[in-house]
Design a protein around this motif. Structure first.
Motif, short mmCIF file in Angstrom:
data_model
loop_
_atom_site.label_atom_id
_atom_site.label_comp_id
_atom_site.label_asym_id
_atom_site.label_seq_id
_atom_site.Cartn_x
_atom_site.Cartn_y
_atom_site.Cartn_z
N THR A 58 -3.70 -6.23 -13.51
CA THR A 58 -4.15 -5.30 -12.46
C THR A 58 -5.57 -4.85 -12.73
N GLY A 59 -5.93 -4.70 -14.00
CA GLY A 59 -7.31 -4.35 -14.33
C GLY A 59 -8.27 -5.46 -13.92
N VAL A 60 -7.87 -6.71 -14.16
CA VAL A 60 -8.70 -7.83 -13.74
C VAL A 60 -8.82 -7.86 -12.22
N PRO A 113 -7.08 -10.52 -0.63
CA PRO A 113 -6.34 -11.75 -0.89
C PRO A 113 -7.11 -12.74 -1.76
N LEU A 114 -8.43 -12.83 -1.58
CA LEU A 114 -9.20 -13.74 -2.42
C LEU A 114 -9.26 -13.23 -3.86
N ALA A 115 -9.36 -11.92 -4.04
CA ALA A 115 -9.35 -11.37 -5.39
C ALA A 115 -7.99 -11.60 -6.07
N LEU A 116 -6.92 -11.54 -5.30
CA LEU A 116 -5.60 -11.83 -5.86
C LEU A 116 -5.54 -13.26 -6.38
N LEU A 127 1.39 -15.83 -8.05
CA LEU A 127 1.18 -14.78 -7.07
C LEU A 127 2.34 -13.79 -7.05
N HIS A 128 3.57 -14.28 -7.16
CA HIS A 128 4.72 -13.37 -7.09
C HIS A 128 4.72 -12.40 -8.27
N ASP A 129 4.06 -12.77 -9.38
CA ASP A 129 3.97 -11.86 -10.52
C ASP A 129 3.15 -10.62 -10.19
N HIS A 135 1.56 -3.63 -4.55
CA HIS A 135 2.05 -2.55 -3.71
C HIS A 135 1.75 -1.18 -4.32
N ARG A 136 1.66 -1.10 -5.64
CA ARG A 136 1.26 0.17 -6.24
C ARG A 136 -0.21 0.48 -5.94
N VAL A 137 -1.06 -0.55 -5.99
CA VAL A 137 -2.46 -0.35 -5.60
C VAL A 137 -2.55 0.04 -4.13
#
Length: 221
Positions: A58-60, A113-116, A127-129, A135-137
Motif C-alpha cells: 500500500t505504501g508503494v 488503476p495504472l498505479a495499481l 491484483l486480487h491481493d 477499499h481502505r484507501v
C-alpha cells in the motif's frame, strides 16, 4: 522500492509546495490542497498497526499514485486526462469545487488503476491481493471528497443562481469513480501480457476521463 517508514514524505513536500503556489484560485493548487489532505491521511494510516493488511504494498501504491499526478504537471504533452485542468487552471469562470472534482476524476479514474498495475509489477502482488487495502484507501478518499464538497461547494437550491453548478457536480460520484477504477484495473490486468492492447486501452481511458474532466470544468460565470 518504497518502504513503510516514511514512503510519502517526498510527495507530501511536493504537494505542500503546489498547494501554496499563488494565486490561491489556481486550479492545480486547489486540487493539490485537497490531495495533500488525502496523502497525509494515508501516510498516518500506514503508520498504524493493522490498518492495512499489506502496508508495504500500500505504501508503494500511495507513492506511485502520487507520482502520476506530480509527473503529469511536467509532462510534454500532459496525459489527456490532465489536460483540461492544466489548460483551464486559471479560468475565472470556474469554481474551486470544479477544479477539485476534475482533479479527483483524473486521478482516481485514470491514475489509480495504472498505479495499481504498476504496484503489482513492482511488488510481485496479484491484483486480487490489493483488493482489501484498495477499499481502505477508498474510504480515505471518500471522507476527503465529502469534506471538500462541504467546504468548496455553495449550498444553492431552488432559484439560487448556483443551481447549474450543483446540477453539474451532482453528475459526478466518487463511488462510481472508484468502482470504475477497479474495473479498469481488472481490464488492464488481463491485458498485461499484451503490451500493444494494454497501451491502447490505457490511452483510451485517459481520453475518456479527460472528456469528463472537461465537462466538470464548464465555466458557469
Amino acid at each position: 522500492m518504497a518502504t513503510v517508514t516514511a514512503p510519502l514524505a517526498p510527495a507530501i513536500g511536493a504537494l505542500r509546495t503546489l498547494a501554496a503556489t499563488p494565486p490561491p484560485g489556481d486550479g492545480v493548487a486547489v486540487f493539490a490542497r485537497m490531495y495533500l489532505v488525502v496523502t497525509q491521511a494515508v501516510d498516518r494510516h500506514l503508520r498504524l498497526t493493522r490498518y492495512f493488511q499489506d502496508p508495504e504494498a500500500t505504501g508503494v501504491l500511495a507513492v506511485l499514485f502520487a507520482d502520476r499526478f506530480l509527473d503529469a504537471l511536467d509532462a510534454r504533452p500532459a496525459p489527456a486526462c490532465w489536460r483540461p485542468l492544466l489548460a483551464l487552471r486559471r479560468h475565472p469562470g470556474i469554481r474551486p469545487i470544479q477544479f477539485a472534482l476534475a482533479g479527483m476524476n483524473a486521478h482516481i479514474e485514470h491514475d489509480l488503476p495504472l498505479a495499481l498495475l504498476d504496484t503489482c509489477a513492482r511488488t510481485g502482488r496479484a491484483l486480487h491481493d490489493m483488493s482489501a487495502d484498495f477499499h481502505r484507501v477508498n474510504d480515505v478518499l471518500a471522507e476527503v471528497e465529502e469534506k471538500a464538497r462541504e467546504e468548496l461547494a455553495p449550498a444553492g437550491h431552488g432559484d439560487d443562481p448556483d443551481e447549474p453548478l450543483l446540477h453539474l457536480l451532482g453528475c459526478w460520484s466518487i463511488d462510481r469513480a472508484r468502482d470504475a477504477a477497479w474495473a479498469s484495473a481488472h481490464a488492464l490486468w488481463e491485458l498485461r501480457s499484451r503490451p500493444e492492447a494494454y497501451a491502447a486501452t490505457a490511452d483510451a481511458l485517459s481520453d475518456s476521463v479527460g472528456l469528463i474532466s472537461r465537462c466538470l470544468l464548464t465555466p458557469l460565470r
